[in-house]
Enzyme design. Sequence first.
Site, PDB file in Angstrom:
ATOM      1  N   GLU A 153     -11.774  -0.677  13.044  1.00 32.05           N
ATOM      2  CA  GLU A 153     -10.887  -1.731  13.659  1.00 32.05           C
ATOM      3  C   GLU A 153     -11.570  -2.167  15.034  1.00 32.05           C
ATOM      4  O   GLU A 153     -10.570  -2.487  15.955  1.00 32.05           O
ATOM      5  CB  GLU A 153      -9.445  -1.264  13.603  1.00 32.05           C
ATOM      6  CG  GLU A 153      -8.757  -1.115  12.357  1.00 32.05           C
ATOM      7  CD  GLU A 153      -7.422  -0.902  12.487  1.00 32.05           C
ATOM      8  OE1 GLU A 153      -6.501  -1.692  11.705  1.00 32.05           O
ATOM      9  OE2 GLU A 153      -7.043   0.124  13.097  1.00 32.05           O
TER      10      GLU A 153
ATOM     11  N   ASN B 232      -2.002  -2.192  14.513  1.00 33.93           N
ATOM     12  CA  ASN B 232      -2.276  -1.840  16.038  1.00 33.93           C
ATOM     13  C   ASN B 232      -2.797  -3.103  16.687  1.00 33.93           C
ATOM     14  O   ASN B 232      -3.209  -4.110  16.237  1.00 33.93           O
ATOM     15  CB  ASN B 232      -3.196  -1.114  16.242  1.00 33.93           C
ATOM     16  CG  ASN B 232      -2.611   0.471  15.869  1.00 33.93           C
ATOM     17  OD1 ASN B 232      -1.627   0.842  16.346  1.00 33.93           O
ATOM     18  ND2 ASN B 232      -3.647   1.154  15.137  1.00 33.93           N
TER      19      ASN B 232
ATOM     20  N   GLY C 226       0.806  -1.225  -0.001  1.00 32.35           N
ATOM     21  CA  GLY C 226       0.039   0.040   0.023  1.00 32.35           C
ATOM     22  C   GLY C 226       0.876   1.245  -0.045  1.00 32.35           C
ATOM     23  O   GLY C 226       2.107   1.165   0.533  1.00 32.35           O
ATOM     24  N   ALA C 227       0.486   2.469  -0.706  1.00 32.17           N
ATOM     25  CA  ALA C 227       0.733   3.591  -0.508  1.00 32.17           C
ATOM     26  C   ALA C 227       0.020   4.672   0.167  1.00 32.17           C
ATOM     27  O   ALA C 227      -0.135   5.734  -0.668  1.00 32.17           O
ATOM     28  CB  ALA C 227       1.370   4.121  -1.886  1.00 32.17           C
ATOM     29  N   GLY C 228      -0.687   4.212   1.247  1.00 32.89           N
ATOM     30  CA  GLY C 228      -1.432   5.146   1.767  1.00 32.89           C
ATOM     31  C   GLY C 228      -1.054   5.909   2.911  1.00 32.89           C
ATOM     32  O   GLY C 228       0.263   6.421   2.595  1.00 32.89           O
TER      33      GLY C 228
ATOM     34  N   GLY D 161       1.975   3.835   5.042  1.00 35.31           N
ATOM     35  CA  GLY D 161       2.926   3.143   4.136  1.00 35.31           C
ATOM     36  C   GLY D 161       3.495   4.252   3.000  1.00 35.31           C
ATOM     37  O   GLY D 161       4.666   4.190   2.872  1.00 35.31           O
TER      38      GLY D 161
ATOM     39  N   LYS E 206       1.233   0.512  23.677  1.00 34.36           N
ATOM     40  CA  LYS E 206       0.546   1.365  22.699  1.00 34.36           C
ATOM     41  C   LYS E 206      -0.898   0.711  22.588  1.00 34.36           C
ATOM     42  O   LYS E 206      -1.975   1.791  22.429  1.00 34.36           O
ATOM     43  CB  LYS E 206       1.390   1.413  21.374  1.00 34.36           C
ATOM     44  CG  LYS E 206       0.618   2.052  20.309  1.00 34.36           C
ATOM     45  CD  LYS E 206       1.012   2.131  18.838  1.00 34.36           C
ATOM     46  CE  LYS E 206       0.125   2.832  17.912  1.00 34.36           C
ATOM     47  NZ  LYS E 206       0.587   2.698  16.350  1.00 34.36           N
TER      48      LYS E 206
END
Length: 311
Positions: free
Chosen positions: A269, A102, A7-9, A12, A186
């Site tokens: 999520e 996450n 991905g290139a979101g 990424g 986290k």
Amino acid sequence: MKILILGAGAIGGYVGGRLHQSGADVTFLVRAGRNEALQRDGLVIRSTKGDVTQKVKTVTSGSEGGPYDVVLLTCKAYDLDSAMDAIAPAVGANTTIVPLLNGMRHLEALDARFGADKVVGGLARVGVAMDGQGHILHTSPFAVISFGERDGKPARKALTDLDVAIKASGIDGGLNANIVQDLWDKWIMLCTLAATCCLMRGSSGDVLEADEGLAIVLETVEEGRQVGAAAGHDPGEKGLKTIRSFLTVKGSKFTASMLHDLEKGNMVEADHIVGDMIARAKKAGIATPNLRMAYAHLQVYLAKRARKLAP
């Protein structure tokens, strides 16, 4: 070292873009539409650390250009199954998979699919988003990527090489000898933030304005802490101090990205971040009343969303 980024979101695109900018051998595995846009416009980053527009290498199938030394997974948890299918052809005998998701449940799924020896721990702390033009917007003063062996053994060569590349790119973090504890810390913070923000439909500062807001936040942190402790990863007082410092600032605009997705009617999520924490609590006999309420709220949202999208 050959790096493949799924991905290139937002995450990424930012991480891969900075690595590419510094000279690393980076390839993005993207869908056809995103590939067309990147070939036409380049990868565009607008950042507090400097803007850049650059041509990048892309493929639309994991079978192209591999095998790779490192595969960075930057998908959402609900896309994990399709993500694993996409990267499978790119994973060779010596490939290391670095997931930046996450929670913890994705590690079990990746271990089952590719073998625990290929999967390390990883996390991202980068304030980024992608606008309608596909540009990466980095508005926070920090960008941190951490990764490391989950068993505490010395880092393999792929990780030491990635550490060098990350540091050369200007991104903070890198090798983390205690990555599993950092993942838990986290997760406890994010689970509390997502649960309280989504349940009460406001930022952490808004939640604190409620009469019982601070008490509810601290109770929810404690629920997560108990689950972490049962798994052998209690944050300790130092870790709890850091978690609380993010969540108890009066007037803070700090908001879970899950709330932004929920308000837009997008997929969330919920299962991976809140639901899995509750599932682990149940196995350990730990009560999580605040998380249960928040998760029920999110499940109702998902059920209504599914009915709305049904043909």
